[in-house]
Design a protein around this motif. Structure first.
Motif, PDB file in Angstrom:
ATOM      1  N   ASP A  97      -0.492 -18.828  10.755  1.00 32.99           N
ATOM      2  CA  ASP A  97       0.316 -18.050   9.830  1.00 32.99           C
ATOM      3  C   ASP A  97       0.184 -18.672   8.311  1.00 32.99           C
ATOM      4  OD1 ASP A  97       1.251 -16.578  11.670  1.00 32.99           O
ATOM      5  OD2 ASP A  97       2.890 -17.941  12.282  1.00 32.99           O
TER       6      ASP A  97
ATOM      7  N   LYS B 158      -3.227 -18.049   7.144  1.00 36.51           N
ATOM      8  CA  LYS B 158      -3.551 -16.532   6.704  1.00 36.51           C
ATOM      9  C   LYS B 158      -2.890 -16.285   5.457  1.00 36.51           C
ATOM     10  CE  LYS B 158      -0.499 -13.742   8.230  1.00 36.51           C
ATOM     11  NZ  LYS B 158       0.436 -13.039   8.933  1.00 36.51           N
TER      12      LYS B 158
ATOM     13  N   CYS C  82      -7.771 -13.790  11.348  1.00 36.12           N
ATOM     14  CA  CYS C  82      -7.097 -12.685  11.711  1.00 36.12           C
ATOM     15  C   CYS C  82      -7.602 -12.199  13.211  1.00 36.12           C
ATOM     16  CB  CYS C  82      -7.236 -11.439  10.864  1.00 36.12           C
ATOM     17  SG  CYS C  82      -6.164 -11.810   9.238  1.00 36.12           S
TER      18      CYS C  82
ATOM     19  N   HIS D  29      -6.292 -14.768  15.917  1.00 28.51           N
ATOM     20  CA  HIS D  29      -4.942 -14.977  16.221  1.00 28.51           C
ATOM     21  C   HIS D  29      -4.500 -13.604  16.183  1.00 28.51           C
ATOM     22  CE1 HIS D  29      -5.401 -19.198  16.093  1.00 28.51           C
ATOM     23  NE2 HIS D  29      -6.170 -19.022  14.873  1.00 28.51           N
TER      24      HIS D  29
ATOM     25  N   TYR E  59      -4.078 -10.694  13.965  1.00 27.70           N
ATOM     26  CA  TYR E  59      -3.460 -10.119  12.566  1.00 27.70           C
ATOM     27  C   TYR E  59      -4.672  -9.078  12.286  1.00 27.70           C
ATOM     28  CZ  TYR E  59      -1.140 -14.312  12.667  1.00 27.70           C
ATOM     29  OH  TYR E  59      -0.346 -15.571  12.932  1.00 27.70           O
TER      30      TYR E  59
ATOM     31  N   ASP F  47      -3.977  -5.968  12.204  1.00 34.53           N
ATOM     32  CA  ASP F  47      -3.417  -4.693  11.131  1.00 34.53           C
ATOM     33  C   ASP F  47      -3.307  -5.242   9.924  1.00 34.53           C
ATOM     34  OD1 ASP F  47      -3.092  -3.113  13.298  1.00 34.53           O
ATOM     35  OD2 ASP F  47      -0.869  -3.764  13.703  1.00 34.53           O
ATOM     36  N   GLU F  48      -3.048  -6.444   9.589  1.00 29.56           N
ATOM     37  CA  GLU F  48      -2.852  -7.191   8.201  1.00 29.56           C
ATOM     38  C   GLU F  48      -4.344  -7.286   7.620  1.00 29.56           C
ATOM     39  OE1 GLU F  48      -0.246 -10.390   7.643  1.00 29.56           O
ATOM     40  OE2 GLU F  48       0.579  -9.935   9.882  1.00 29.56           O
ATOM     41  N   LEU F  49      -5.174  -7.554   8.479  1.00 27.83           N
ATOM     42  CA  LEU F  49      -6.740  -7.603   8.207  1.00 27.83           C
ATOM     43  C   LEU F  49      -7.205  -6.308   7.625  1.00 27.83           C
ATOM     44  CD1 LEU F  49      -9.397  -9.093   7.851  1.00 27.83           C
ATOM     45  CD2 LEU F  49      -9.819  -8.636  10.028  1.00 27.83           C
TER      46      LEU F  49
ATOM     47  N   TYR G 168      -5.701  -5.340   4.344  1.00 29.09           N
ATOM     48  CA  TYR G 168      -6.134  -6.023   3.211  1.00 29.09           C
ATOM     49  C   TYR G 168      -7.616  -5.686   2.874  1.00 29.09           C
ATOM     50  CZ  TYR G 168      -8.001 -10.050   0.606  1.00 29.09           C
ATOM     51  OH  TYR G 168      -8.645 -10.895  -0.205  1.00 29.09           O
TER      52      TYR G 168
ATOM     53  N   LYS H  56      -6.838  -0.911  17.000  1.00 28.14           N
ATOM     54  CA  LYS H  56      -6.099  -1.248  15.816  1.00 28.14           C
ATOM     55  C   LYS H  56      -6.442  -1.118  14.806  1.00 28.14           C
ATOM     56  CE  LYS H  56      -3.855  -4.881  18.718  1.00 28.14           C
ATOM     57  NZ  LYS H  56      -3.419  -6.291  19.036  1.00 28.14           N
TER      58      LYS H  56
ATOM     59  N   SER I 264      -4.363   1.313  12.023  1.00 28.14           N
ATOM     60  CA  SER I 264      -4.242   0.823  10.667  1.00 28.14           C
ATOM     61  C   SER I 264      -4.549   1.886   9.656  1.00 28.14           C
ATOM     62  CB  SER I 264      -4.782  -0.274  10.394  1.00 28.14           C
ATOM     63  OG  SER I 264      -3.914  -1.185  11.471  1.00 28.14           O
TER      64      SER I 264
END
Length: 980
Positions: free
Chosen positions: A40, A43, A62, A65, A67, A69-71, A74, A98, A102
């Motif tokens: 966290d 990231k 990401c 671990h 992540y 959706d956030e990747l 971004y 995923k 997104s």
């Protein structure tokens, strides 16, 4: 360090430092391979940092671990779509669902999303997860081209086919054809999807599952009224569980379904298995009326192409169901139908459950079953009159036999015998015999039994015939019959005649079979006692002897009874019964005479001697002790013991206890009943062999109460087994210790504290100081201080002197000396002072002697002699000079100077020896040091120069040890011994 540490803060600091210096490759390496950083934190740093333009470290973080959706957000927001494609196509195709989800959330162009999806293939890209992500966002049609491509490639993944089915349903692209022909979609999932869109398609999907979605199918058809489809499906499925579900009482639509099954589904069926399973389901559901309606529609149908009208099973089922549900229709069905199992159905009609006897009779009559019809009339309807008419009409032996049996059951014995004679049937001869015996119609029974003898060979027939002769008192015919060959059980018949008091007939039978035992009993009943005794002798049976003996006793024939009794008493098991019989009649003298004769027999056993002793105890006590003395070793002692106790013969009880080795009980008996059985010598001889020590103390209390003068003698006998402390406490509670003084002196050798204190107390009371001094000197186990405190207040001097000795023995020197001073026992005081070993106490005593005018001056010299080791010379010189006692102290001073001289000489000698030994030791150590130096010098020539040191010499003993004072000797010389 960063490669070996597990500290996430260190790794994070490293990433920050690498970012500062632009080492993106190092950051990527850490993000890709290190397992100890905080994802966290890293990231957030990568997302916020402006110094890292390369997104690859963020991609690794990401991806590892979760992540994604956030990747995606971004990369897409920063126009790095190329990295998204590379990530999906090369790095992790499994993350495609995923990523696509997104992108849809980010309102990416559909063409762009389709191109991304088309670049991946299962199984790297999971179909199920991809469909779920797109379906959640209601964009399932976006996948149609990709799904159809996978479908044409032959992919059988259920998720793919489920998605196609849902899309075809939504766009109405011939969905029914797809649902009916596709084999790979999940019927449950697609059916649920269709329920809110097209219920009929949901029914098609559920039906295609063929059993896996039955509950859902039933629910959808019930909800939307598809009862005809439901009925056809249930008939075609032929599944018992499905029928149970739809025909359950809780199903509110059951009636609608049944109507469609009866009117549509079943008439359309031409499959016998479907019809059979449907009927079975109605039966299982316990719907008899509906089942009748169904069967009538099938069996009574007039359709030409319907082939179930003459089906035997269905006709049987229709009649059977009517029997169970609507008996009023049974007769009509019996008349209208022909192809059914009549006899079997008739049995069901006349069963206990339904009791349709008339219908059963009609079926038997229709199927020409006359015997069964007669059985219904006679056994079920219980109509003997109609049965008699039917038998006369049928006129066959089996019907007459059946009628005879029914008449016999109705207790019409005469009519039944006539019917059996017409049928010449002896089958029920046992029941005929039983009923005839109840009605006592033995003359008619004789006719029947004579007929039966020609039909059956059974000993019961001959036996009953003999008994019938006996009952009609035809003894000549009886004797003639048993004289010929027969199969009768004469022994049993004889017993029966005997039980019914037909003694003359029984005598004939027992004589014929030579059964002397029962003959003897029969002769007794005829009061022929002499002949009965002879028969008993021939029988030689114990029971026979008993029966004859008891009869003779009851009739006063005691001579004959004694002849029988001697053959009975030799058996232990029967002796008590014989004795009880005599005693109940009050014949005590005759019984004793019988047993006295019995003890002279060769077969005499223990029971005879025992029971004779019991009889003596009850009725002839004068001979009891004589009998016990003679035969005690042949008697059952416990049994006779109880009899003696019950009849209060206590001397005999003690004698038996003694010979039975129960000495404890013997002692208790003598104590409890002393007036009649106590003797001192006998008591002593018995109690020493007792095993329970509690008996001893009960005996002590008994002697205290009744025979106190013999108590000490008893205690001496038991001294080795008594608890002396308990004995003393017991006697002392009554204040009678002087009674047992000889016993106490006898056991004092064990040096018991309680005994010693008791003796000392008695000696004090007797004022026998010499014996007390000896007791104290020989036995020291007592409370000496308590005794001393008691004696120091005694009025006699010798007792106070003993108290002083006790204080001295217990090292209470001051108290002892004060007590001796009080009584002017100067020598005792000096002895106590010397024994104490206390210098101050000895000097205080010496000062006491010189300070008192009433004390002789010679006590000063005597005290110096007695307490010599404890008195300091300076104190002696001081007191001698002050009180003018120089002459008395001179021997003490001479001896003291002699001791000082001896000690100085010994000390000087020891010092000289110590100095010589020290000098020798020093020389020896110096010599050893020189030898070591020579050896070291020889080594220096061959080795490099080494700097070392030689340890200083350590003396073995210190100066204090060398000049220590010699150890004082424990020897104390006599100051008045001659000088040497």
């Amino acid at each position: 360090m960063v490669n070996s540490t597990e500290n996430s803060d260190v790794v994070f600091k490293y990433i920050q430092a690498a970012a500062e210096v632009g080492q993106v490759a190092q950051i990527e390496l850490i993000c890709r391979e290190n397992n100890h950083y905080d994802p966290d934190k890293v990231k957030a740093f990568l997302l916020e940092s402006n110094k890292i333009k390369d997104p690859r470290p963020l991609i690794h973080v990401c991806d590892r671990h979760g992540y994604v959706d956030e990747l995606t957000s971004y990369l897409y927001t920063n126009q790095l779509y190329r990295f998204i494609e590379v990530y999906v196509q090369r790095m992790n195709p499994g993350a495609t669902p995923k990523v696509v989800g997104s992108l849809i959330d980010l309102n990416a162009p559909e063409d762009q999303i389709r191109n991304l999806i088309n670049s991946v293939r299962p199984p790297q890209c999971p179909v199920k997860e991809l469909v779920e992500e797109v379906e959640k966002r209601v964009r399932l049609t976006l996948l149609l081209p990709w799904l159809e491509s996978r479908f044409h490639e032959g992919l059988e993944d259920p998720a793919l086919h489920n998605a196609l089915a849902k899309i075809y349903i939504d766009i109405n692209n011939n969905p029914q054809h797809f649902l009916m022909n596709n084999k790979f979609y999940d019927s449950m999932e697609v059916g649920k999807y269709c329920e809110s869109r097209d219920p009929h398609l949901a029914f098609v999907a559920y039906k295609r599952a063929w059993g896996k979605c039955d509950k859902e199918l039933v629910n959808i058809t019930n909800k939307h009224g598809f009862f005809k489809d439901q009925a056809r499906y249930c008939v075609e499925r032929q599944d018992a569980d499905l029928w149970t579900l739809v025909l359950a009482e809780q199903n509110e639509q059951r009636r609608s379904l049944i109507d469609q099954v009866v009117s549509t589904a079943l008439p359309e069926s031409r499959n016998p298995d479907e019809v059979s399973s449907t009927v079975k389901a109605f039966m299982t559901a316990n719907l008899p009326n509906e089942l009748i309606e169904l069967l009538e529609r099938i069996v009574l149908s007039n359709s030409a192409d319907y082939n179930f009208r003459n089906n035997k099973n269905l006709q049987n089922l229709l009649i059977l169901t009517a029997i169970k549900a609507d008996p009023t229709r049974v007769a009509g069905y019996v008349e209208r139908l022909d192809n059914y199992d009549g006899p079997d159905l008739a049995k069901i009609c006349i069963s206990e459950q339904y009791k349709l006897y008339e219908e059963g009779f009609l079926i038997y009559k229709k199927f020409k079953k006359g015997l069964e019809a007669a059985q219904v009339l006679l056994e079920d309807l219980k109509d003997i009159e109609r049965g008699t008419e039917f038998a006369q009409y049928w006129d066959k032996p089996e019907v007459w036999s059946l009628l005879g049996k029914a008449q016999l059951d109705a207790d019409l014995v005469t009519q039944s015998i006539e019917s059996f004679l017409k049928a010449q049937d002896a089958t029920h001869y046992e029941l005929v015999i039983l009923k005839a015996n109840k009605t006592e119609d033995f003359k008619r029974l004789i006719d029947y039994l004579q007929m039966a003898r020609s039909k059956v060979r059974d000993k019961a027939v001959d036996s009953e015939l003999i008994y019938a002769y006996a009952r009609v008192q035809d003894l000549s015919a009886l004797e003639q019959f048993i004289g010929k060959p027969n199969s009768a059980n004469l022994d049993k018949v004889g017993d029966r005649c005997f039980e019914e008091k037909l003694y003359p007939a029984a005598r004939i039978i027992f004589t014929q079979i030579s059964n002397y035992a029962k003959l003897a009993t029969t002769l007794v009943r005829l009061e022929l006692f002499q002949e009965a005794v002879e028969a008993a002798r021939q029988a030689n049976s114990i029971q026979t002897w008993k029966d004859v003996c008891y009869a003779c006793v009851e009739n006063g024939k005691f001579r004959l009874a004694q002849m029988c009794g001697v053959n009975i008493i030799v058996f232990m098991d029967h002796l008590n019964e014989l004795i009880q019989h005599y005693e109940n009649g009050g014949h005590f003298a005759e019984l004793i005479a019988l047993l006295e004769q019995g003890i002279n027999l060769d077969r005499a056993h223990q029971g005879i001697y025992t029971q004779l002793g019991i009889l003596y105890a009850k009725y002839k006590e004068k001979k009891l002790m004589e009998h016990i003395n003679l035969f005690w070793n042949r008697i059952n002692i416990p049994t006779l013991l109880q009899a003696c106790k019950d009849n209060l013969h206590w001397k005999e009880t003690v004698f038996l206890y003694t010979h039975y080795d129960q000495y404890d009980n013997a002692v208790d008996t003598m104590i409890a009943h002393s007036p009649s059985c106590w003797e001192h010598e006998q008591f002593k001889s018995i109690i020493v062999r007792a095993t329970n020590t509690e008996v001893f103390y009960r005996a002590i209390n008994f002697y205290l109460r009744e025979h106190p003068l013999f108590l000490s003698e008893l205690l001496n006998e038991l001294s080795g087994r008594l608890d002396h402390k308990r004995v003393v406490q017991t006697i002392d509670m009554g204040g009678q210790l002087p009674l047992i003084m000889p016993y106490l002196q006898h056991v004092q050798r064990e040096n018991n504290k309680v005994v010693n204190e008791a003796i000392n107390g008695l000696l004090v009371e007797e004022e026998n100081y010499e014996a007390l001094r000896e007791s104290i000197a020989d036995y020291d186990n007592f409370d000496q201080i308590q005794l001393a405190q008691t004696l120091q207040r005694h009025e006699l001097l010798e007792f106070r002197r003993i108290a002083a000795q006790l204080y001295r023995r217990n090292q209470r020197w001051t108290t002892s000396i004060d007590l001796s001073k009080q009584d002017k026992l100067w020598q005792d005081a000096m002895d106590t002072g010397a024994a104490s070993g206390d210098v101050a106490l000895a000097e205080e005593l010496l000062r006491f002697f010189v300070s008192r005018d009433d004390c002789p001056k010679s006590c000063f010299a005597a005290c110096l002699y007695t307490c010599y080791p404890l008195i300091h010379p300076d104190v002696v010189l001081e007191l001698s000079w002050r009180y003018n006692l120089m002459e008395l102290c001179m021997p003490f001073m001479v001896q003291t100077f002699r001791e000082f001289s001896s000690k100085i000489e010994a000390l000087s000698t020891k010092v000289e020896k110590t100095e010589i030994q020290a000098q020798e030791q020093k020389e020896k150590e110096q010599k050893q040091e020189n030898e070591k130096i020579e050896q070291s010098a020889g080594l220096l020539a061959s080795t490099p120069l080494m700097i070392g040191y030689i340890p200083q010499n350590q003396y073995a003993q210190s100066a204090s040890q060398l000049f220590a004072a010699p150890q004082q000797s424990n020897y104390i010389p006599n100051p008045y011994a001659p000088y040497s």
